[in-house]
Design a protein around this motif. Structure first.
Motif, mmCIF file in Angstrom:
data_model
loop_
_atom_site.group_PDB
_atom_site.id
_atom_site.type_symbol
_atom_site.label_atom_id
_atom_site.label_comp_id
_atom_site.label_asym_id
_atom_site.label_seq_id
_atom_site.Cartn_x
_atom_site.Cartn_y
_atom_site.Cartn_z
ATOM 1 N N MET A 227 0.585 -1.033 -0.016
ATOM 2 C CA MET A 227 0.153 -0.126 -0.512
ATOM 3 C C MET A 227 1.095 1.353 0.122
ATOM 4 N N ASP A 228 0.663 1.890 -0.625
ATOM 5 C CA ASP A 228 1.457 3.418 -0.571
ATOM 6 C C ASP A 228 0.703 4.313 -0.560
ATOM 7 N N ALA A 229 1.754 5.540 -0.441
ATOM 8 C CA ALA A 229 1.340 6.606 0.603
ATOM 9 C C ALA A 229 0.330 7.307 0.639
ATOM 10 N N ARG A 230 -0.360 7.355 -0.439
ATOM 11 C CA ARG A 230 -2.370 7.803 -0.998
ATOM 12 C C ARG A 230 -2.849 7.149 -0.546
ATOM 13 N N GLU A 231 -2.847 6.253 -0.656
ATOM 14 C CA GLU A 231 -4.358 4.530 -0.454
ATOM 15 C C GLU A 231 -3.770 4.885 0.979
ATOM 16 N N ILE A 232 -2.757 5.219 1.990
ATOM 17 C CA ILE A 232 -2.818 5.271 3.458
ATOM 18 C C ILE A 232 -3.516 6.681 3.817
ATOM 19 N N VAL A 233 -3.335 7.512 3.109
ATOM 20 C CA VAL A 233 -4.033 8.836 3.780
ATOM 21 C C VAL A 233 -5.522 8.936 3.467
ATOM 22 N N ARG A 234 -5.559 8.532 1.538
ATOM 23 C CA ARG A 234 -6.692 8.287 0.964
ATOM 24 C C ARG A 234 -7.882 7.816 2.203
ATOM 25 N N ILE A 235 -7.278 5.790 2.891
ATOM 26 C CA ILE A 235 -8.728 5.711 3.592
ATOM 27 C C ILE A 235 -8.750 6.309 5.036
ATOM 28 N N LEU A 236 -7.372 7.238 5.807
ATOM 29 C CA LEU A 236 -7.690 7.215 6.677
ATOM 30 C C LEU A 236 -8.569 8.768 6.544
ATOM 31 N N ASP A 237 -8.397 9.417 5.119
ATOM 32 C CA ASP A 237 -9.636 10.711 5.029
ATOM 33 C C ASP A 237 -11.118 10.118 5.199
ATOM 34 N N GLU A 238 -11.384 9.155 3.769
ATOM 35 C CA GLU A 238 -12.984 7.898 4.543
ATOM 36 C C GLU A 238 -13.034 7.728 5.751
ATOM 37 N N LYS A 239 -12.064 6.969 5.979
ATOM 38 C CA LYS A 239 -13.085 6.360 7.705
ATOM 39 C C LYS A 239 -13.009 7.638 7.991
ATOM 40 N N GLY A 240 -12.939 8.913 7.851
ATOM 41 C CA GLY A 240 -13.193 9.758 9.010
ATOM 42 C C GLY A 240 -11.901 10.391 10.233
ATOM 43 N N GLU A 241 -11.335 9.203 10.240
ATOM 44 C CA GLU A 241 -9.591 9.634 10.790
ATOM 45 C C GLU A 241 -9.576 10.551 10.912
ATOM 46 N N VAL A 242 -9.269 11.358 9.635
ATOM 47 C CA VAL A 242 -8.306 12.588 9.256
ATOM 48 C C VAL A 242 -9.105 13.591 8.142
ATOM 49 N N SER A 243 -9.517 14.670 8.622
ATOM 50 C CA SER A 243 -10.429 15.233 7.317
ATOM 51 C C SER A 243 -8.955 15.906 6.601
ATOM 52 N N LEU A 244 -9.372 15.511 5.277
ATOM 53 C CA LEU A 244 -8.007 16.278 4.341
ATOM 54 C C LEU A 244 -8.403 17.999 4.033
ATOM 55 N N VAL B 163 4.730 11.397 5.197
ATOM 56 C CA VAL B 163 4.081 9.989 5.714
ATOM 57 C C VAL B 163 5.506 8.821 5.216
ATOM 58 N N ARG B 164 5.789 8.274 6.782
ATOM 59 C CA ARG B 164 6.818 7.739 6.655
ATOM 60 C C ARG B 164 6.383 5.675 6.822
ATOM 61 N N LYS B 165 6.825 4.774 5.698
ATOM 62 C CA LYS B 165 6.403 3.862 6.602
ATOM 63 C C LYS B 165 7.299 3.010 6.699
ATOM 64 N N ASN B 166 6.893 2.241 8.515
ATOM 65 C CA ASN B 166 7.686 1.198 8.468
ATOM 66 C C ASN B 166 8.287 0.200 8.119
ATOM 67 N N ASP B 167 9.378 -0.700 8.767
ATOM 68 C CA ASP B 167 9.715 -2.148 8.670
ATOM 69 C C ASP B 167 8.664 -2.973 9.026
ATOM 70 N N ASP B 168 8.311 -2.722 10.199
ATOM 71 C CA ASP B 168 6.971 -3.366 10.873
ATOM 72 C C ASP B 168 5.897 -3.382 10.760
ATOM 73 N N GLY B 169 5.456 -2.783 9.954
ATOM 74 C CA GLY B 169 3.716 -2.817 9.044
ATOM 75 C C GLY B 169 3.454 -1.308 9.748
ATOM 76 N N THR B 170 4.159 -0.221 10.584
ATOM 77 C CA THR B 170 3.176 0.639 10.466
ATOM 78 C C THR B 170 3.658 1.450 10.121
ATOM 79 N N ALA B 171 2.986 3.001 10.365
ATOM 80 C CA ALA B 171 3.122 4.255 9.003
ATOM 81 C C ALA B 171 2.706 5.021 10.177
ATOM 82 N N ASP B 172 3.816 6.266 10.196
ATOM 83 C CA ASP B 172 3.870 7.692 10.658
ATOM 84 C C ASP B 172 3.542 8.536 10.358
ATOM 85 N N ILE B 173 2.664 9.694 9.982
ATOM 86 C CA ILE B 173 1.887 10.249 9.170
ATOM 87 C C ILE B 173 2.038 11.117 9.352
ATOM 88 N N LEU B 174 2.488 12.831 9.506
ATOM 89 C CA LEU B 174 2.426 14.158 9.680
ATOM 90 C C LEU B 174 1.833 14.782 9.015
#
Length: 97
Positions: free
Chosen positions: A1-18, A26-37
């Motif tokens: 999953m790329d960074a654009r998809e991560i941001v889109r999913i969070l927006d669609e779920k209502g977690e973060v309004s763009l 967006v920084r994807k980590n090796d352990d399956g997590t991401a840091d998003i600022l």
């Protein structure tokens, strides 16, 4: 999953309004997590912006992103941490006032 998809999913779920938050990084980590600022579009100023940091779990099998942690902070909060919590950390030029 790329960074654009991560941001889109969070927006669609209502977690973060763009409409309110502008993506900074967006920084994807090796352990399956991401840091998003994000930076707030409406609150804060150029001198002291308001940021939102999200630590999220990326679930590739379900094509989902689950928020594990979220923190809202301002630049002055980072300066306070660097000054009082991490006194031996060098303050980088441009971060300090």
């Amino acid at each position: 999953m790329d960074a654009r998809e991560i941001v889109r999913i969070l927006d669609e779920k209502g977690e973060v309004s763009l409409d309110t938050w502008r993506l900074v990084s967006v920084r994807k980590n090796d352990d399956g997590t991401a840091d998003i600022l994000y930076r707030n579009r409406h609150v804060g100023s150029d001198e002291n912006p308001v940021f939102l940091w999200i630590y999220a779990n990326i679930v590739e099998e379900d094509w989902d992103v689950r928020v594990l942690e979220r923190i809202t902070f301002q630049k002055e909060d980072l300066l306070w941490l660097l000054k009082f919590v991490f006194p031996k950390v060098k303050v980088y030029k441009g971060l300090a006032k």
